[in-house]
Design a protein around this motif. Structure first.
Motif, PDB file in Angstrom:
ATOM      1  N   TRP A 182       0.833  -1.199   0.000  1.00 53.49           N
ATOM      2  CA  TRP A 182       0.000   0.000   0.000  1.00 53.49           C
ATOM      3  C   TRP A 182       0.871   1.253   0.000  1.00 53.49           C
ATOM      4  O   TRP A 182       1.953   1.277   0.617  1.00 53.49           O
ATOM      5  N   GLY A 183       0.372   2.282  -0.672  1.00 53.34           N
ATOM      6  CA  GLY A 183       1.017   3.572  -0.607  1.00 53.34           C
ATOM      7  C   GLY A 183       0.575   4.346   0.621  1.00 53.34           C
ATOM      8  O   GLY A 183      -0.253   3.864   1.415  1.00 53.34           O
ATOM      9  N   GLN A 184       1.099   5.547   0.757  1.00 54.77           N
ATOM     10  CA  GLN A 184       0.810   6.362   1.941  1.00 54.77           C
ATOM     11  C   GLN A 184      -0.470   7.177   1.792  1.00 54.77           C
ATOM     12  O   GLN A 184      -0.963   7.727   2.778  1.00 54.77           O
ATOM     13  N   GLY A 185      -0.977   7.258   0.586  1.00 54.11           N
ATOM     14  CA  GLY A 185      -2.227   7.954   0.344  1.00 54.11           C
ATOM     15  C   GLY A 185      -2.026   9.382  -0.125  1.00 54.11           C
ATOM     16  O   GLY A 185      -1.008  10.015   0.155  1.00 54.11           O
ATOM     17  N   THR A 186      -3.020   9.882  -0.843  1.00 53.67           N
ATOM     18  CA  THR A 186      -3.028  11.274  -1.283  1.00 53.67           C
ATOM     19  C   THR A 186      -4.427  11.832  -1.063  1.00 53.67           C
ATOM     20  O   THR A 186      -5.424  11.177  -1.341  1.00 53.67           O
ATOM     21  N   GLN A 187      -4.498  13.042  -0.534  1.00 52.50           N
ATOM     22  CA  GLN A 187      -5.777  13.638  -0.166  1.00 52.50           C
ATOM     23  C   GLN A 187      -6.461  14.242  -1.385  1.00 52.50           C
ATOM     24  O   GLN A 187      -5.850  15.003  -2.133  1.00 52.50           O
ATOM     25  N   VAL A 188      -7.716  13.911  -1.538  1.00 54.86           N
ATOM     26  CA  VAL A 188      -8.571  14.532  -2.549  1.00 54.86           C
ATOM     27  C   VAL A 188      -9.717  15.226  -1.815  1.00 54.86           C
ATOM     28  O   VAL A 188     -10.434  14.586  -1.037  1.00 54.86           O
ATOM     29  N   THR A 189      -9.869  16.506  -2.062  1.00 55.80           N
ATOM     30  CA  THR A 189     -10.942  17.274  -1.446  1.00 55.80           C
ATOM     31  C   THR A 189     -11.751  17.947  -2.542  1.00 55.80           C
ATOM     32  O   THR A 189     -11.195  18.666  -3.371  1.00 55.80           O
TER      33      THR A 189
END
Length: 122
Positions: free
Chosen positions: A112-119
């Motif tokens: 898994w990656g660390q994630g990226t925020q989408v708002t």
């Protein structure tokens, strides 16, 4: 071992588009199925889209069907998620994942990656 790094998240108005990227390390990228998942505050992680190692098979959650497109470039070790017609309900942290079998269940994926925020603002 596979390391995954997402990018491309950000703030967008409703109706807008974003393209997420996930760069993978290693020389066996094409042997991995890749998935995108998301997690909104206070909610469980949910499946968004997945693609087979060859790229021939793609799968989508109902929430993204017709709006999201998953693709991959095995020469670049990268998987993409093109998101169009974004809605405030799409606001979440988006994660990419790699595993041996393509599908919509998070337990299928080993890395898994660390994630990226989408708002998405209304």
């Amino acid at each position: 071992q596979v390391q995954l790094v997402e990018s491309g998240g950000g703030l967008v108005q409703a109706g807008g588009s974003l393209r997420l990227s996930c760069a993978a390390s290693g020389r066996t990228f094409s042997s991995y199925a890749m998935g995108w998942f998301r997690q909104a505050p206070g909610k469980e992680r949910e499946f968004v889209a997945a693609i087979s190692g060859s790229g021939d098979g793609t799968y989508y959650a109902n929430s993204g069907e017709g709006r999201f497109t998953i693709s991959r470039d095995n020469a670049m070790n990268t998987v993409y998620l093109q998101m169009n017609s974004l809605e405030p309900e799409d606001t979440a942290v988006y994660y990419c994942a790699a595993g041996p079998v393509v599908g919509g269940i998070s337990s299928l994926y080993d890395y898994w990656g660390q994630g990226t925020q989408v708002t998405v603002s209304s």
